[in-house]
Design an enzyme around this catalytic site. Structure first.
Site, PDB file in Angstrom:
ATOM      1  N   LYS A 148       0.850  -1.187   0.000  1.00 39.19           N
ATOM      2  CA  LYS A 148       0.000   0.000   0.000  1.00 39.19           C
ATOM      3  C   LYS A 148       0.885   1.236   0.000  1.00 39.19           C
ATOM      4  O   LYS A 148       1.627   1.489   0.946  1.00 39.19           O
ATOM      5  CB  LYS A 148      -0.911   0.001   1.228  1.00 39.19           C
ATOM      6  N   LYS A 201      -2.157  -1.591  -3.910  1.00 40.18           N
ATOM      7  CA  LYS A 201      -3.016  -0.420  -3.855  1.00 40.18           C
ATOM      8  C   LYS A 201      -2.190   0.842  -3.942  1.00 40.18           C
ATOM      9  O   LYS A 201      -1.205   0.939  -3.213  1.00 40.18           O
ATOM     10  CB  LYS A 201      -3.785  -0.467  -2.526  1.00 40.18           C
TER      11      LYS A 201
HETATM   12  C1  PBG Z   1      -7.314   3.855   5.466  1.00 45.38           C
HETATM   13  C2  PBG Z   1      -7.677   3.555   4.064  1.00 45.38           C
HETATM   14  C3  PBG Z   1      -7.477   4.384   2.971  1.00 45.38           C
HETATM   15  C4  PBG Z   1      -8.035   3.741   1.877  1.00 45.38           C
HETATM   16  C5  PBG Z   1      -8.555   2.541   2.335  1.00 45.38           C
HETATM   17  N1  PBG Z   1      -8.299   2.438   3.686  1.00 45.38           N
HETATM   18  C6  PBG Z   1      -6.910   5.720   2.846  1.00 45.38           C
HETATM   19  C7  PBG Z   1      -5.638   6.063   3.453  1.00 45.38           C
HETATM   20  O1  PBG Z   1      -4.729   5.241   3.625  1.00 45.38           O
HETATM   21  O2  PBG Z   1      -5.550   7.229   3.789  1.00 45.38           O
HETATM   22  C8  PBG Z   1      -8.045   4.308   0.490  1.00 45.38           C
HETATM   23  C9  PBG Z   1      -9.186   3.919  -0.336  1.00 45.38           C
HETATM   24  C10 PBG Z   1      -9.375   4.723  -1.562  1.00 45.38           C
HETATM   25  O3  PBG Z   1      -8.723   5.748  -1.823  1.00 45.38           O
HETATM   26  O4  PBG Z   1     -10.262   4.323  -2.308  1.00 45.38           O
HETATM   27  N2  PBG Z   1      -6.492   2.956   6.091  1.00 45.38           N
HETATM   28 ZN    ZN Z   2      -6.048   3.865   8.168  1.00 42.04          ZN
END
Ligand code: PBG
Ligand code: ZN
Length: 278
Positions: A148, A201
């Protein structure tokens, strides 16, 4: 986010029922509590918003696969994915693990089919696996947000989920966009810690990572087509600059081509409808 809304549990049931009927096999739940605090109490409350919704969905629609996002940011007053250590003001990795594991167990207790940790703390897959096993949920799989990236493509989600960090950013725990080797190491670690499905992601700007991960580890691999990827297509389509259907389908095809076995996408109901058309 265009076409994306915050729902109450009964509204989720209505949406999920319609989506399931159209061919969407699974949902991924994110919770937004009524009140936030500095220990994310709402994340692991047995009557928390996600826990109540999981119970309702599994009772009314047992065939729908229910995946729960495990993180603390939506429940934290400061918006970070872990506990903040008072003395240095930084996110404290190790003390966050206990709360994440507790959150995961409370989701499993409510009936979640798959647990999906998105926090990116080091060692959380192992901590969650251990806690699930100790709590009688050794058969519940973990889909880890393994690679991520600290991405600007999460902006619309943070607004929709009210989880923008009040100060600083997430680069202490999420990955550097230019570092593919780190992504491979993170995926490797999560597999060693017990992840059953690994996720990359965002998706479209990271197709090379999806490809490498799938080819290297041959594990069930998920791609998360994130909020800005979705919103950009919606915005361009609303302006008449692109054809929404063909651009959306081509984007999803590209994720599959790169090696994604699972696609997490805000377009799921729409894509299912299009796929069902002659
Ligand atoms: C938070 C989380 C995020 C997303 C999913 N879970 C955002 C972040 O890390 O700030 C992003 C999802 C998206 O942008 O569609 N842990
Ligand atoms: Zn988070």
């Amino acid at each position: 986010m265009p076409g994306v809304f915050q729902f109450s549990p009964d509204e989720v049931l209505k949406e999920a029922t319609a989506a399931f009927a159209q061919g969407v096999p699974a949902v991924l739940l994110f919770g937004i509590p009524e009140t936030k605090d500095a220990k994310a109490s709402g994340a692991y409350a047995s009557n928390g918003i996600v826990q109540r919704t999981v119970k309702l969905l599994k009772r009314e629609l047992p065939e729908l696969l229910v995946v729960t996002d495990v993180c603390l940011c939506e429940y934290m007053s400061h918006g970070h994915c872990g506990l903040i250590n008072e003395s240095h003001g930084q996110v404290d990795n190790d003390s966050s693990l206990k709360l994440l594991a507790r959150t995961a167990a409370s989701h499993a207790e409510a009936g979640a089919d798959i647990i999906a940790p998105s926090d990116m703390m080091d060692g959380r897959v192992q901590a969650i696996r251990q806690k699930l096993d100790d709590s009688g949920f050794s058969e519940i799989p973990i889909m880890s947000y393994a690679a991520k990236f600290a991405s600007s493509f999460y902006g619309p989600f943070r607004e929709a989920a009210e989880s923008t960090p009040k100060s600083g950013d997430r680069r202490g725990y999420q990955m550097e966009a230019g570092n593919a080797e780190e992504a491979m190491r993170e995926v490797h670690l999560d597999i060693m810690e017990g992840a059953d499905i690994i996720m990359v992601k965002p998706a479209l700007a990271y197709l090379d990572i999806i490809y490498r991960v799938k080819n290297t580890f041959a594990y069930p691999t998920a791609a998360y087509h994130v909020s800005a990827e979705y919103s950009m297509i919606k915005a361009a389509a609303a302006n008449g600059w692109i054809d929404e259907r063909s651009v959306t389908m081509e984007s999803h095809l590209a994720m599959r081509r790169a090696g994604a076995d699972i696609i997490i996408t805000y377009s799921a109901p729409q894509v299912a409808r299009w796929l069902g058309e002659p």
